[in-house]
Design a protein around this motif. Structure first.
Motif, mmCIF file in Angstrom:
data_model
loop_
_atom_site.group_PDB
_atom_site.id
_atom_site.type_symbol
_atom_site.label_atom_id
_atom_site.label_comp_id
_atom_site.label_asym_id
_atom_site.label_seq_id
_atom_site.Cartn_x
_atom_site.Cartn_y
_atom_site.Cartn_z
ATOM 1 N N LEU A 157 -57.857 -5.909 -23.733
ATOM 2 C CA LEU A 157 -58.071 -5.113 -22.508
ATOM 3 C C LEU A 157 -59.268 -4.314 -22.819
ATOM 4 C CD1 LEU A 157 -54.579 -4.181 -21.048
ATOM 5 C CD2 LEU A 157 -56.019 -6.355 -20.615
ATOM 6 N N ALA A 158 -59.741 -4.342 -23.824
ATOM 7 C CA ALA A 158 -60.789 -3.272 -24.486
ATOM 8 C C ALA A 158 -62.134 -3.190 -23.635
ATOM 9 C CB ALA A 158 -61.128 -3.712 -25.685
ATOM 10 N N ASN A 159 -62.392 -4.545 -23.231
ATOM 11 C CA ASN A 159 -63.593 -4.588 -22.285
ATOM 12 C C ASN A 159 -63.416 -3.615 -20.926
ATOM 13 O OD1 ASN A 159 -61.843 -6.813 -21.650
ATOM 14 N ND2 ASN A 159 -63.060 -7.184 -19.792
ATOM 15 N N PHE A 160 -62.220 -3.230 -20.504
ATOM 16 C CA PHE A 160 -61.950 -2.528 -19.414
ATOM 17 C C PHE A 160 -62.267 -1.052 -19.642
ATOM 18 C CE2 PHE A 160 -59.325 -6.543 -18.336
ATOM 19 C CZ PHE A 160 -60.238 -6.843 -17.475
ATOM 20 N N ALA A 174 -50.973 0.149 -19.381
ATOM 21 C CA ALA A 174 -49.725 0.224 -20.297
ATOM 22 C C ALA A 174 -48.660 -0.643 -19.824
ATOM 23 C CB ALA A 174 -49.250 1.552 -20.436
ATOM 24 N N LEU A 175 -48.433 -0.664 -18.347
ATOM 25 C CA LEU A 175 -47.267 -1.628 -18.024
ATOM 26 C C LEU A 175 -47.702 -3.366 -18.279
ATOM 27 C CD1 LEU A 175 -44.582 -1.768 -16.508
ATOM 28 C CD2 LEU A 175 -45.862 -1.622 -14.324
ATOM 29 N N ARG A 176 -49.019 -3.435 -17.973
ATOM 30 C CA ARG A 176 -49.348 -4.847 -18.233
ATOM 31 C C ARG A 176 -49.038 -5.122 -19.613
ATOM 32 N NH1 ARG A 176 -55.434 -7.710 -16.590
ATOM 33 N NH2 ARG A 176 -54.541 -9.593 -17.398
ATOM 34 N N GLY A 190 -37.079 -4.656 -20.020
ATOM 35 C CA GLY A 190 -37.056 -3.667 -19.190
ATOM 36 C C GLY A 190 -35.542 -2.950 -19.077
ATOM 37 N N PRO A 191 -35.485 -1.943 -18.127
ATOM 38 C CA PRO A 191 -36.624 -1.513 -17.559
ATOM 39 C C PRO A 191 -37.612 -0.885 -18.287
ATOM 40 C CG PRO A 191 -34.673 -0.191 -17.166
ATOM 41 C CD PRO A 191 -34.196 -1.435 -17.704
ATOM 42 N N MET A 192 -38.768 -0.743 -18.000
ATOM 43 C CA MET A 192 -40.080 -0.022 -18.665
ATOM 44 C C MET A 192 -39.923 1.376 -18.436
ATOM 45 S SD MET A 192 -40.523 -2.831 -20.149
ATOM 46 C CE MET A 192 -41.076 -4.689 -20.359
ATOM 47 N N ASP A 193 -40.232 2.285 -19.275
ATOM 48 C CA ASP A 193 -40.434 3.718 -18.932
ATOM 49 C C ASP A 193 -41.855 3.827 -19.183
ATOM 50 O OD1 ASP A 193 -37.570 4.022 -18.830
ATOM 51 O OD2 ASP A 193 -37.575 4.739 -20.801
ATOM 52 N N ALA A 215 -47.047 -3.059 -8.681
ATOM 53 C CA ALA A 215 -47.846 -3.940 -7.574
ATOM 54 C C ALA A 215 -49.027 -3.740 -7.929
ATOM 55 C CB ALA A 215 -47.481 -2.958 -6.300
ATOM 56 N N GLN A 216 -49.867 -2.661 -8.561
ATOM 57 C CA GLN A 216 -51.221 -2.424 -8.855
ATOM 58 C C GLN A 216 -51.557 -3.602 -9.968
ATOM 59 O OE1 GLN A 216 -52.440 -1.214 -6.438
ATOM 60 N NE2 GLN A 216 -53.456 0.590 -6.885
ATOM 61 N N VAL A 217 -50.570 -3.826 -11.070
ATOM 62 C CA VAL A 217 -50.844 -4.823 -11.888
ATOM 63 C C VAL A 217 -50.847 -6.011 -11.340
ATOM 64 C CG1 VAL A 217 -49.741 -6.123 -13.794
ATOM 65 C CG2 VAL A 217 -49.391 -3.779 -13.623
ATOM 66 N N ALA A 218 -50.212 -6.523 -10.262
ATOM 67 C CA ALA A 218 -50.307 -7.878 -9.675
ATOM 68 C C ALA A 218 -51.656 -7.751 -8.855
ATOM 69 C CB ALA A 218 -48.952 -7.960 -8.532
ATOM 70 N N ARG A 219 -52.097 -6.685 -8.218
ATOM 71 C CA ARG A 219 -53.390 -6.906 -7.505
ATOM 72 C C ARG A 219 -54.443 -7.224 -8.569
ATOM 73 N NH1 ARG A 219 -56.928 -2.545 -5.570
ATOM 74 N NH2 ARG A 219 -58.117 -3.371 -4.055
ATOM 75 N N TRP A 220 -54.605 -6.414 -9.867
ATOM 76 C CA TRP A 220 -55.291 -6.445 -10.801
ATOM 77 C C TRP A 220 -55.422 -8.064 -11.060
ATOM 78 C CZ3 TRP A 220 -54.884 -3.594 -16.126
ATOM 79 C CH2 TRP A 220 -56.036 -3.844 -16.948
ATOM 80 N N LEU A 221 -54.202 -8.494 -11.660
ATOM 81 C CA LEU A 221 -54.370 -9.927 -11.966
ATOM 82 C C LEU A 221 -54.722 -10.982 -10.883
ATOM 83 C CD1 LEU A 221 -50.637 -10.314 -13.609
ATOM 84 C CD2 LEU A 221 -52.803 -10.147 -14.776
#
Length: 233
Positions: A157-160, A174-176, A190-193, A215-221
Motif C-alpha cells: 500500500l506504500a504508493n498510497f 490498517a483494517l485492510r 477478529g473482531p479487529m480492534d 464499509a470504506q474498505v469495501a468502497r476502496w476495493l
C-alpha cells in the motif's frame, strides 16, 4: 500463537490496530482477547507473546500513564517498566516441561505503543531483549508473529502514501492490512480492534464504528477494481 499489532503514522495523527485471536496449541484452544489498551488519554499500546507478561505490563501501564507520557524519553520510560517484568518471567520460566513442549509458552514478549507526548507523536516498541525501537519517521511498525506479513501487506500500500493522508485514511489502511492477514493466516482473526489517536486524544472504535471503516474498505476495493478494469481502455 499468531498475533499482530500495528501502528502507523498519518498526516494528522496515528492509528493502532490489532486482531483479537489467541491460539493456544498446547490446549487446542482459540479465543478472543483484548490486545489494544489505553495508555492515558493520548496513547495506546499492544503486545504479543506471553499473556502472563502482558497482564503484568497492563497493570503497570494502567497505573502510570502520566509518568510515561510526560517523560523526556518515552522509549526509556517504557523500557524501565518493561525490562524488570521481562527479567522476572525469564528468570522463573521453566523451559523443559514435557507436557507443554508444543505450547509455545515462551515468555518472549514485544510491546508496541503509539500516541502523543504533548504535541509530539511517537511510535515505540520494546523487543524481548529490552531494546528500544523508534518508528515515528518510518511511519509504520508491527509486532507479533504476524508482523512480517503485516509489513509486506503495508508495503503493497506504500504508493498510497498514508503518512501524507488523514487518520481516517489510516484506519481504512490498517483494517485492510488486518483483513488481508486474516485471509492468509487462520490464526489471525477478529473482531479487529482499531484506535485513532490525535493530539486531542485517543479513541478506541466501537464495533459499529469499525463496521463503518470496513464499509470504506469495501468502497476502496471497488474503486481499485474499476481503475483496473479501465486500465487498457
Amino acid at each position: 500463537m499468531v498475533t499482530v499489532v500495528i501502528a502507523l503514522r498519518c498526516a494528522d495523527g496515528l492509528v493502532m490496530a490489532s486482531d483479537s485471536q489467541i491460539t493456544d496449541p498446547g490446549r487446542g484452544l482459540s479465543y478472543p482477547a483484548q490486545k489494544l489498551h489505553r495508555m492515558g488519554e493520548h496513547a495506546a499500546w499492544g503486545g504479543s507473546g506471553s499473556r502472563a507478561v502482558l497482564f503484568d505490563l497492563e497493570q503497570i501501564f494502567h497505573a502510570e500513564p502520566d509518568a510515561i507520557l510526560e517523560a523526556d524519553d518515552i522509549g526509556r520510560a517504557l523500557q524501565q517498566r518493561t525490562v524488570p517484568v521481562l527479567k522476572h518471567h525469564y528468570d522463573n520460566f521453566i523451559e523443559d516441561v514435557p507436557a507443554a513442549k508444543t505450547s509455545g509458552a515462551t515468555p518472549a514478549t514485544y510491546v508496541l505503543a503509539a500516541g502523543y507526548a504533548g504535541d509530539r507523536p511517537f511510535i515505540v516498541d520494546i523487543d524481548p531483549h529490552g531494546l528500544i525501537g523508534h518508528y515515528e519517521e518510518t511511519g509504520f511498525q508491527a509486532v507479533g508473529s504476524g508482523a512480517p506479513m503485516a509489513q509486506q501487506a503495508y508495503a503493497l500500500l506504500a504508493n498510497f502514501r498514508m503518512t501524507e493522508r488523514s487518520v481516517d485514511h489510516g484506519l481504512v489502511a490498517a483494517l485492510r492490512v488486518l483483513d488481508a492477514l486474516a485471509v492468509s493466516s487462520p490464526s489471525v482473526g477478529g473482531p479487529m480492534d482499531l484506535c485513532r489517536i490525535t493530539a486531542d486524544g485517543a479513541h478506541h472504535l466501537d464495533p459499529d464504528e469499525i463496521d463503518g471503516v470496513r464499509a470504506q474498505v469495501a468502497r476502496w476495493l471497488k474503486l481499485e477494481q474499476r481503475v483496473l478494469d479501465e486500465l487498457f481502455d
